[in-house]
Design a protein around this motif. Structure first.
Motif, PDB file in Angstrom:
ATOM      1  N   GLN A 179     -29.488 -24.909 -56.138  1.00  0.00           N
ATOM      2  CA  GLN A 179     -28.334 -24.122 -55.725  1.00  0.00           C
ATOM      3  C   GLN A 179     -28.738 -23.097 -54.676  1.00  0.00           C
ATOM      4  O   GLN A 179     -29.770 -22.452 -54.787  1.00  0.00           O
ATOM      5  N   GLY A 180     -27.908 -22.948 -53.663  1.00  0.00           N
ATOM      6  CA  GLY A 180     -28.120 -21.915 -52.653  1.00  0.00           C
ATOM      7  C   GLY A 180     -29.102 -22.313 -51.573  1.00  0.00           C
ATOM      8  O   GLY A 180     -29.706 -23.384 -51.599  1.00  0.00           O
ATOM      9  N   GLY A 181     -29.217 -21.428 -50.580  1.00  0.00           N
ATOM     10  CA  GLY A 181     -30.197 -21.615 -49.525  1.00  0.00           C
ATOM     11  C   GLY A 181     -29.732 -22.413 -48.320  1.00  0.00           C
ATOM     12  O   GLY A 181     -30.511 -22.681 -47.425  1.00  0.00           O
ATOM     13  N   ARG A 182     -28.461 -22.779 -48.270  1.00  0.00           N
ATOM     14  CA  ARG A 182     -27.969 -23.586 -47.163  1.00  0.00           C
ATOM     15  C   ARG A 182     -26.966 -22.847 -46.271  1.00  0.00           C
ATOM     16  O   ARG A 182     -26.444 -23.414 -45.322  1.00  0.00           O
ATOM     17  N   GLY A 183     -26.694 -21.598 -46.567  1.00  0.00           N
ATOM     18  CA  GLY A 183     -25.655 -20.855 -45.857  1.00  0.00           C
ATOM     19  C   GLY A 183     -25.906 -20.687 -44.376  1.00  0.00           C
ATOM     20  O   GLY A 183     -25.014 -20.935 -43.560  1.00  0.00           O
ATOM     21  N   ILE A 184     -27.091 -20.273 -43.987  1.00  0.00           N
ATOM     22  CA  ILE A 184     -27.374 -20.041 -42.567  1.00  0.00           C
ATOM     23  C   ILE A 184     -27.331 -21.348 -41.782  1.00  0.00           C
ATOM     24  O   ILE A 184     -26.686 -21.403 -40.726  1.00  0.00           O
ATOM     25  N   PRO A 185     -27.955 -22.434 -42.257  1.00  0.00           N
ATOM     26  CA  PRO A 185     -27.816 -23.695 -41.515  1.00  0.00           C
ATOM     27  C   PRO A 185     -26.359 -24.164 -41.404  1.00  0.00           C
ATOM     28  O   PRO A 185     -25.962 -24.696 -40.368  1.00  0.00           O
ATOM     29  N   LEU A 186     -25.556 -23.942 -42.440  1.00  0.00           N
ATOM     30  CA  LEU A 186     -24.134 -24.297 -42.363  1.00  0.00           C
ATOM     31  C   LEU A 186     -23.429 -23.471 -41.294  1.00  0.00           C
ATOM     32  O   LEU A 186     -22.653 -24.002 -40.500  1.00  0.00           O
ATOM     33  N   MET A 187     -23.685 -22.163 -41.274  1.00  0.00           N
ATOM     34  CA  MET A 187     -23.074 -21.303 -40.263  1.00  0.00           C
ATOM     35  C   MET A 187     -23.450 -21.781 -38.866  1.00  0.00           C
ATOM     36  O   MET A 187     -22.604 -21.853 -37.968  1.00  0.00           O
TER      37      MET A 187
ATOM     38  N   ALA B  42     -24.264 -24.734 -37.940  1.00  0.00           N
ATOM     39  CA  ALA B  42     -23.690 -26.049 -37.639  1.00  0.00           C
ATOM     40  C   ALA B  42     -22.239 -25.964 -37.184  1.00  0.00           C
ATOM     41  O   ALA B  42     -21.801 -26.789 -36.380  1.00  0.00           O
ATOM     42  N   VAL B  43     -21.487 -24.987 -37.670  1.00  0.00           N
ATOM     43  CA  VAL B  43     -20.050 -24.961 -37.389  1.00  0.00           C
ATOM     44  C   VAL B  43     -19.627 -23.903 -36.369  1.00  0.00           C
ATOM     45  O   VAL B  43     -18.491 -23.939 -35.892  1.00  0.00           O
ATOM     46  N   MET B  44     -20.497 -22.981 -36.021  1.00  0.00           N
ATOM     47  CA  MET B  44     -20.143 -21.931 -35.066  1.00  0.00           C
ATOM     48  C   MET B  44     -20.885 -22.164 -33.754  1.00  0.00           C
ATOM     49  O   MET B  44     -21.916 -22.820 -33.711  1.00  0.00           O
TER      50      MET B  44
ATOM     51  N   THR C 295     -26.512  -7.303 -40.137  1.00  0.00           N
ATOM     52  CA  THR C 295     -25.305  -7.722 -39.438  1.00  0.00           C
ATOM     53  C   THR C 295     -25.454  -9.177 -39.033  1.00  0.00           C
ATOM     54  O   THR C 295     -26.441  -9.551 -38.399  1.00  0.00           O
ATOM     55  N   ILE C 296     -24.464  -9.978 -39.417  1.00  0.00           N
ATOM     56  CA  ILE C 296     -24.400 -11.368 -38.972  1.00  0.00           C
ATOM     57  C   ILE C 296     -23.232 -11.459 -38.003  1.00  0.00           C
ATOM     58  O   ILE C 296     -22.112 -11.062 -38.323  1.00  0.00           O
ATOM     59  N   ARG C 297     -23.514 -11.962 -36.799  1.00  0.00           N
ATOM     60  CA  ARG C 297     -22.487 -12.125 -35.766  1.00  0.00           C
ATOM     61  C   ARG C 297     -22.207 -13.610 -35.612  1.00  0.00           C
ATOM     62  O   ARG C 297     -23.104 -14.398 -35.320  1.00  0.00           O
ATOM     63  N   LEU C 298     -20.957 -13.980 -35.850  1.00  0.00           N
ATOM     64  CA  LEU C 298     -20.511 -15.358 -35.728  1.00  0.00           C
ATOM     65  C   LEU C 298     -19.540 -15.444 -34.552  1.00  0.00           C
ATOM     66  O   LEU C 298     -18.652 -14.603 -34.439  1.00  0.00           O
ATOM     67  N   ARG C 299     -19.704 -16.448 -33.709  1.00  0.00           N
ATOM     68  CA  ARG C 299     -18.840 -16.559 -32.524  1.00  0.00           C
ATOM     69  C   ARG C 299     -18.368 -18.001 -32.379  1.00  0.00           C
ATOM     70  O   ARG C 299     -19.151 -18.935 -32.492  1.00  0.00           O
ATOM     71  N   LYS C 300     -17.073 -18.151 -32.128  1.00  0.00           N
ATOM     72  CA  LYS C 300     -16.458 -19.463 -31.904  1.00  0.00           C
ATOM     73  C   LYS C 300     -15.546 -19.344 -30.696  1.00  0.00           C
ATOM     74  O   LYS C 300     -14.704 -18.442 -30.636  1.00  0.00           O
TER      75      LYS C 300
END
Length: 135
Positions: free
Chosen positions: A99-107, A109-111, A127-132
């Motif tokens: 369980q867990g540990g895949r959040g950053i690679p998922l982010m 992949a989609v942003m 701070t995490i900066r996400l841009r689309k």
């Protein structure tokens, strides 16, 4: 005639207490921002990435509060997920079934862009900066 420059940045914030049940408030906030903007086509990607970032802050940073900032500028949406905790590097990826540990690679992949400014014991606050951007 409107006084708002269509290319100008527009910001909106959401503050939550750092508890797993609060992440639903973040998702609702993002849905509202998406509905008020022209980024509905990217809803699934943005919701996934922001949910992952908020979950990471809530579960792993040791913070008491998480702040989500939605900003649009031109054809791009930028979302900041900020906490007052510290970032914990977790590499390598966990094995399947863990369980867990895949959040950053998922982010990532989609942003279009994912930047992390990690907090530490000496200087807490990640701070995490996400841009689309629209194509």
């Amino acid at each position: 005639m409107s006084d708002v420059d269509p290319g100008a940045a527009l910001d909106s914030d959401c503050r939550i207490r750092a508890h797993p049940s609060s992440v639903r408030v973040v998702r609702q906030f993002i849905r509202e921002q998406l509905a008020a903007s022209s980024f509905a086509d990217a809803e699934a990607d943005i919701l996934l990435a922001v949910s992952e970032a908020a979950n990471n802050a809530v579960l792993h940073s040791g913070t008491d509060e998480v702040v989500i900032t939605w900003r649009t500028e031109g054809r791009c949406a930028e979302i900041l997920v900020q906490d007052r905790g510290r970032f914990r590097h977790r590499i390598p990826m966990p094995a399947l079934g863990e369980q867990g540990g895949r959040g950053i690679p998922l982010m990532m992949a989609v942003m279009d862009e994912v930047d992390i400014a990690p907090g530490s014991e000496e200087q807490p606050g990640t701070t995490i900066r996400l841009r689309k951007c629209k194509t």
